[in-house]
Design a protein around this motif. Structure first.
Motif, PDB file in Angstrom:
ATOM      1  N   GLU A 110      20.802  47.021  68.979  1.00 50.14           N
ATOM      2  CA  GLU A 110      21.725  46.698  67.915  1.00 50.14           C
ATOM      3  C   GLU A 110      23.065  47.223  68.528  1.00 50.14           C
ATOM      4  N   SER A 141      21.032  42.263  68.127  1.00 51.80           N
ATOM      5  CA  SER A 141      21.447  42.206  66.904  1.00 51.80           C
ATOM      6  C   SER A 141      22.858  43.269  66.508  1.00 51.80           C
ATOM      7  N   PHE A 143      25.490  43.825  62.992  1.00 54.10           N
ATOM      8  CA  PHE A 143      26.344  43.729  61.544  1.00 54.10           C
ATOM      9  C   PHE A 143      27.571  43.003  61.752  1.00 54.10           C
ATOM     10  N   LEU A 163      21.665  40.731  61.471  1.00 58.91           N
ATOM     11  CA  LEU A 163      21.573  41.938  60.610  1.00 58.91           C
ATOM     12  C   LEU A 163      22.566  41.439  59.328  1.00 58.91           C
ATOM     13  N   SER A 165      22.389  42.713  54.774  1.00 60.32           N
ATOM     14  CA  SER A 165      21.965  43.975  53.780  1.00 60.32           C
ATOM     15  C   SER A 165      22.033  43.210  52.504  1.00 60.32           C
ATOM     16  N   HIS A 184      17.649  39.402  60.712  1.00 58.59           N
ATOM     17  CA  HIS A 184      17.222  40.799  60.490  1.00 58.59           C
ATOM     18  C   HIS A 184      17.784  41.104  59.150  1.00 58.59           C
ATOM     19  N   HIS A 186      18.030  43.261  55.287  1.00 57.71           N
ATOM     20  CA  HIS A 186      17.188  44.412  54.586  1.00 57.71           C
ATOM     21  C   HIS A 186      16.014  44.049  54.067  1.00 57.71           C
TER      22      HIS A 186
END
Length: 242
Positions: A110, A141, A143, A163, A165, A184, A186
């Protein structure tokens, strides 16, 4: 087959993002590990989650403000006193050198560049992956989806994991736009319909961070591609190796 990824290694029982933790995840039967990377002041790719050193080490301040020589002397044993003095911050190179010797072992890397813009981190990480010929065993990966797009420009062969959430509408379509092979989410931002719809389109789904045994069982029953957990030893007991 539902694959088990040790989140920051075996972070539930060992100091996260250390070689101790990664080796414990492997010994517990994980199919792979997840780790986080940032950049030292002298441009080295170091494995640590937080932008600041305060929570998991005996140093204070931002990772970016220390050289690797300084970071290498830190004690990253975190709350696990038994590992004090035996859990330094590793370089990504150190982890991949170890992982490359294990057949079929996966490493999710990440990029922690959502808050601090580490210029050139994508190029450096991909170069290290290529140096160890782990293009097929590594997953990138983040965010930071701009960073993922840059990774795809730099490499066509390394898998990308998106990623996120919170609720994302038709996330498989979004993944396809980024040319990413995986989502990926949450664990609370995913459900059976998303898993089925994405995987039917060739997009793997790997939720994080799954520590609840009932949820592990649900994901296994749904034939979810995989998941990230702090307790790979617990997951392996529930999800037998194939």
């Amino acid at each position: 087959m539902t694959q088990i990824f040790g989140h920051r290694g075996a972070a539930g029982t060992c100091p996260e993002n250390t070689m101790v933790s990664f080796k414990a995840a492997f010994e517990a039967g994980a199919d792979g590990i997840e780790l986080d990377v940032q950049m030292s002041s002298d441009g080295q790719i170091v494995v640590i989650h937080d932008e600041k050193l305060d929570r998991t080490t005996n140093l204070k301040g931002f990772v970016k403000d220390f050289s690797y020589r300084e970071l290498s002397k830190a004690d990253a044993s975190y709350k696990f006193a038994d590992y004090a003095g035996h859990a330094p911050i590793p370089l990504l190179e150190e982890v991949l050198q170890w992982a490359a010797s294990i057949p079929h072992f996966l490493v999710n890397i990440e990029l922690k560049n959502g808050i601090i813009d580490y210029e050139g981190i994508e190029e450096k990480v991909i170069k290290i992956i290529r140096n160890f010929q782990m293009e097929k065993a590594a997953i990138l990966s983040s965010f930071n989806h701009y960073s993922l797009a840059k990774c795809r420009e730099l490499s066509e062969e390394i898998e990308l994991g998106v990623l996120y959430s919170e609720g994302l509408y038709k996330p498989w379509e979004y993944a396809a736009k980024l040319k990413a092979g995986a989502l990926h989410p949450h664990v609370y931002a995913v459900n059976r319909d998303i898993i089925v719809s994405a995987q039917a389109r060739g997009i793997s789904v790997r939720p994080f961070t799954v520590n609840n045994e009932a949820i592990m069982k649900e994901l296994y029953e749904q034939n979810c591609s995989g998941f990230f957990t702090d307790y790979p030893e617990k997951a392996r007991v529930l999800i037998p190796a194939t």
